[in-house]
Design a protein around this motif. Structure first.
Motif, mmCIF file in Angstrom:
data_model
loop_
_atom_site.group_PDB
_atom_site.id
_atom_site.type_symbol
_atom_site.label_atom_id
_atom_site.label_comp_id
_atom_site.label_asym_id
_atom_site.label_seq_id
_atom_site.Cartn_x
_atom_site.Cartn_y
_atom_site.Cartn_z
ATOM 1 N N ALA A 99 0.848 -1.196 0.000
ATOM 2 C CA ALA A 99 0.000 0.000 0.000
ATOM 3 C C ALA A 99 0.878 1.239 0.000
ATOM 4 C CB ALA A 99 -0.911 0.003 1.235
ATOM 5 N N SER A 100 0.227 2.398 0.003
ATOM 6 C CA SER A 100 0.972 3.651 0.082
ATOM 7 C C SER A 100 1.519 3.836 1.494
ATOM 8 C CB SER A 100 0.041 4.823 -0.254
ATOM 9 O OG SER A 100 -0.943 4.972 0.760
ATOM 10 N N SER A 236 2.470 1.181 -8.793
ATOM 11 C CA SER A 236 2.368 1.381 -7.349
ATOM 12 C C SER A 236 0.917 1.431 -6.905
ATOM 13 C CB SER A 236 3.058 2.687 -6.937
ATOM 14 O OG SER A 236 2.376 3.803 -7.475
ATOM 15 N N TYR A 237 0.737 1.181 -5.598
ATOM 16 C CA TYR A 237 -0.566 1.308 -4.964
ATOM 17 C C TYR A 237 -1.656 0.545 -5.721
ATOM 18 C CZ TYR A 237 -4.258 3.545 -2.215
ATOM 19 O OH TYR A 237 -5.323 3.782 -1.387
#
Length: 330
Positions: A99-100, A236-237
């Motif tokens: 996750a971020s 990402s994410y």
């Protein structure tokens, strides 16, 4: 979101008592999954019992050389802990891939284990979903299922479990500890998640009202030589479309010990025990790695739009184990 009561727990037994007194209550850790589900109406608790400030935020070595991780340890603290990075590097890598940074700062170990599927039909109240509303059907079987299960699914549910962290924990034989109205208990992660069967709404073997208090990682020297790899649709994410934890002990070109677990292929982290069996005692080369992957994935039953996952996981097994083998030879 409907109205709900909020109460902060001051100790573990008090938290368990609060939930026992209200069957419509839920524990609140970081809230990164539960609150989202409350906003969509999937979860409708009458009360939230905040457990974030309970004294369950430590990471410590066990007497036998393993680690004990508290349930309220944040994902950020877990990934940064020097003993996690040294002894179980794939776990740190999995958490960082999950996750971020903002979410990792809030999400807890206990909550991560209990997060629910991200299947679009599960979160859409207008669509049938056996996991959300038992007996209504599984919309994904005939609908959008490109990122759904290829292993362990049934016609009643083909959703996948989304956690990255749990894939690494599965490879390392983690044990979940909990407190319930009947006292303390433990569940090996291999038994923690229930098979789909015809009751996909029953997801874990936790007793009703039980509070996860932590995770125990047994000593595993092979885990020091481990990696986590995640394939996703953007850099990402994003949730995985396929992931793998691998740990390998190679001596004189022979596999002495291997751990493998897959993510994003089933309703739970998938421990690849058949692949481990095929590899142990055999050669550490790409041909053997591919054969082991094929042995594990022989049980796959893909749907029309997610058969690519079989090839994806096969390639991940070969690539990751080859990397670990080359690293051991240096």
């Amino acid at each position: 979101m409907r109205d709900f009561a909020y109460q902060r727990a001051h100790d573990v037994s008090g938290a368990v008592a609060l939930l026992g007194a209200d069957p419509d209550a839920r524990y609140l850790g970081g809230g990164t999954n539960l609150v989202d589900l409350m906003k969509t109406g999937v979860e409708r608790p009458a009360r939230l019992v905040d457990v974030r400030e309970l004294p369950l935020d430590g990471i410590e070595s066990t007497a036998d050389g393993g680690l004990r991780i508290g349930a309220t340890v944040t994902n950020s603290d877990l990934a940064a802990h020097p003993e996690v990075r040294r002894r179980y590097p794939a776990l740190a890598q999995a958490v960082l891939a999950g996750a971020s940074g903002q979410l990792r700062n809030m999400a807890t170990v206990g909550g991560n284990l209990l997060q629910r599927t991200r299947c679009g039909y599960f979160t859409d109240l207008s669509k049938p979903c056996n996991k959300r509303a038992p007996g209504t059907g599984c919309s994904a079987v005939e609908g959008e299922h490109h990122n759904h299960a290829i292993l362990g699914a049934t016609e009643h549910c083909v959703a996948i479990y989304p956690s990255d962290m749990a894939v690494a924990l599965a490879a390392f034989d983690a044990v979940v500890t909990y407190e319930s109205a009947d006292g303390t208990g433990q569940l090996p992660l291999a038994e923690f998640y229930l098979p789909v069967g015809d009751t996909p709404h029953l997801e874990t073997a936790l007793p009703a009202g039980a509070l996860i208090t932590g995770v125990i990682l047994p000593p595993a020297p092979v885990a020091a030589h481990s990696r986590y790899r995640k394939v996703r649709e953007r850099a990402s994410y994003a949730f995985a479309i396929g992931s793998i934890t691998g740990a390998l002990d190679v001596r004189d070109g022979v596999v002495r010990e291997v751990r493998l677990a897959f993510g994003a292929v089933a309703s739970r982290p998938w421990r690849a025990r058949e692949a481990e069996r095929v590899l142990t005692g055999g050669p550490a080369d790409a041909e053997a790695f591919a054969a082991a992957a094929d042995a594990e994935l022989a049980a796959a039953r893909p749907l029309p739009h997610n058969a690519y996952k079989v090839t994806l996981l096969r390639n991940l097994v070969v690539a990751l184990l080859t990397e670990l083998t080359e690293e051991a030879a240096r």
